[in-house]
Scaffold this motif. Structure first.
Motif, PDB file in Angstrom:
ATOM      1  N   UNK A 129     120.113  -6.441 -23.809  1.00  0.00           N
ATOM      2  CA  UNK A 129     120.642  -7.792 -23.807  1.00  0.00           C
ATOM      3  C   UNK A 129     121.432  -8.039 -25.092  1.00  0.00           C
ATOM      4  N   UNK A 130     122.610  -8.614 -24.908  1.00  0.00           N
ATOM      5  CA  UNK A 130     123.518  -8.892 -26.012  1.00  0.00           C
ATOM      6  C   UNK A 130     123.842 -10.377 -26.085  1.00  0.00           C
ATOM      7  N   UNK A 131     123.946 -10.892 -27.287  1.00  0.00           N
ATOM      8  CA  UNK A 131     124.536 -12.218 -27.445  1.00  0.00           C
ATOM      9  C   UNK A 131     125.953 -12.032 -27.976  1.00  0.00           C
ATOM     10  N   UNK A 132     126.772 -13.026 -27.707  1.00  0.00           N
ATOM     11  CA  UNK A 132     128.173 -12.925 -28.085  1.00  0.00           C
ATOM     12  C   UNK A 132     128.723 -14.319 -28.342  1.00  0.00           C
ATOM     13  N   UNK A 133     129.717 -14.366 -29.217  1.00  0.00           N
ATOM     14  CA  UNK A 133     130.379 -15.629 -29.545  1.00  0.00           C
ATOM     15  C   UNK A 133     131.792 -15.635 -28.972  1.00  0.00           C
ATOM     16  N   UNK A 134     132.091 -16.695 -28.235  1.00  0.00           N
ATOM     17  CA  UNK A 134     133.428 -16.857 -27.657  1.00  0.00           C
ATOM     18  C   UNK A 134     134.475 -16.932 -28.765  1.00  0.00           C
ATOM     19  N   UNK A 135     135.613 -16.341 -28.527  1.00  0.00           N
ATOM     20  CA  UNK A 135     136.675 -16.358 -29.522  1.00  0.00           C
ATOM     21  C   UNK A 135     137.189 -17.786 -29.742  1.00  0.00           C
ATOM     22  N   UNK A 136     137.065 -18.647 -28.737  1.00  0.00           N
ATOM     23  CA  UNK A 136     137.537 -20.021 -28.858  1.00  0.00           C
ATOM     24  C   UNK A 136     136.533 -20.848 -29.653  1.00  0.00           C
ATOM     25  N   UNK A 137     137.025 -21.902 -30.266  1.00  0.00           N
ATOM     26  CA  UNK A 137     136.154 -22.840 -30.966  1.00  0.00           C
ATOM     27  C   UNK A 137     136.257 -24.214 -30.309  1.00  0.00           C
ATOM     28  N   UNK A 138     135.144 -24.875 -30.255  1.00  0.00           N
ATOM     29  CA  UNK A 138     135.064 -26.240 -29.716  1.00  0.00           C
ATOM     30  C   UNK A 138     135.519 -26.309 -28.256  1.00  0.00           C
ATOM     31  N   UNK A 139     135.278 -25.245 -27.523  1.00  0.00           N
ATOM     32  CA  UNK A 139     135.636 -25.235 -26.100  1.00  0.00           C
ATOM     33  C   UNK A 139     134.570 -25.963 -25.290  1.00  0.00           C
ATOM     34  N   UNK A 140     134.989 -26.517 -24.153  1.00  0.00           N
ATOM     35  CA  UNK A 140     134.050 -27.236 -23.293  1.00  0.00           C
ATOM     36  C   UNK A 140     133.751 -26.480 -22.012  1.00  0.00           C
ATOM     37  N   UNK A 141     134.267 -25.267 -21.928  1.00  0.00           N
ATOM     38  CA  UNK A 141     133.962 -24.428 -20.777  1.00  0.00           C
ATOM     39  C   UNK A 141     133.270 -23.163 -21.253  1.00  0.00           C
ATOM     40  N   UNK A 142     132.574 -22.514 -20.336  1.00  0.00           N
ATOM     41  CA  UNK A 142     131.830 -21.304 -20.660  1.00  0.00           C
ATOM     42  C   UNK A 142     132.453 -20.138 -19.908  1.00  0.00           C
ATOM     43  N   UNK A 143     132.979 -19.195 -20.655  1.00  0.00           N
ATOM     44  CA  UNK A 143     133.614 -18.037 -20.042  1.00  0.00           C
ATOM     45  C   UNK A 143     132.560 -17.030 -19.599  1.00  0.00           C
ATOM     46  N   UNK A 144     132.844 -16.344 -18.519  1.00  0.00           N
ATOM     47  CA  UNK A 144     131.915 -15.331 -18.000  1.00  0.00           C
ATOM     48  C   UNK A 144     132.402 -13.903 -18.240  1.00  0.00           C
ATOM     49  N   UNK A 145     133.620 -13.762 -18.693  1.00  0.00           N
ATOM     50  CA  UNK A 145     134.167 -12.418 -18.886  1.00  0.00           C
ATOM     51  C   UNK A 145     133.943 -11.938 -20.314  1.00  0.00           C
ATOM     52  N   UNK A 146     133.599 -10.676 -20.458  1.00  0.00           N
ATOM     53  CA  UNK A 146     133.342 -10.122 -21.786  1.00  0.00           C
ATOM     54  C   UNK A 146     134.573 -10.215 -22.681  1.00  0.00           C
ATOM     55  N   UNK A 147     135.760 -10.179 -22.089  1.00  0.00           N
ATOM     56  CA  UNK A 147     136.987 -10.195 -22.884  1.00  0.00           C
ATOM     57  C   UNK A 147     137.165 -11.497 -23.657  1.00  0.00           C
ATOM     58  N   UNK A 148     136.475 -12.563 -23.223  1.00  0.00           N
ATOM     59  CA  UNK A 148     136.588 -13.839 -23.912  1.00  0.00           C
ATOM     60  C   UNK A 148     135.750 -13.907 -25.181  1.00  0.00           C
TER      61      UNK A 148
END
Length: 127
Positions: free
Chosen positions: A94-113
């Motif tokens: 299991x991995x945690x990851x931080x979205x490249x975007x800041x202050x976003x209101x949506x949750x990306x499901x793709x690893x590339x994000x």
């Protein structure tokens, strides 16, 4: 820059529970949507769930909905994954990851994000 370290994995019997933690360093943690992913041997890394920067919204893969819960404590720079009623098919790293975007209101499901990743923690569920 965000550094992430997961902990809390281990061996558990089917039906048991585990809580994973992801401790972050870096001043921008509280501005990032955080995701949890998992990867079983021979399989692609898959989205488990995510939580927006404020904690106001969560999203889960259908396979874990109602079974896993994500939360975060921005004061502690930590995000959690509570896993209940575990099944052998939940066995993975299991991995945690931080979205490249800041202050976003949506949750990306793709690893590339996701730009920043932890090293992963092994979860093994025995039958």
């Amino acid at each position: 820059q965000v550094q992430l370290v997961e902990s809390g994995g281990g061996l558990v019997q089917a039906g048991g529970s585990l809580r994973l933690s992801c401790a972050a360093s870096g001043r921008t943690f509280s501005r990032h949507t955080m995701g949890w992913f998992r990867q079983a041997p021979g399989q692609e890394r898959e989205f488990v769930g995510g939580i927006t920067w404020s904690g106001g919204s969560t999203d889960y893969a259908d396979s874990v909905k109602g079974q896993f819960t994500i939360s975060r404590d921005n004061a502690k720079n930590t995000v959690y994954l509570q896993m209940n009623s575990l099944k052998p098919e939940d066995t993975a790293v299991y991995y945690c990851a931080a979205d490249v975007r800041r202050l976003a209101f949506t949750i990306a499901r793709m690893t590339a994000n996701y730009e920043y990743w932890g090293q992963g923690t092994q979860v093994t569920v025995s039958s």
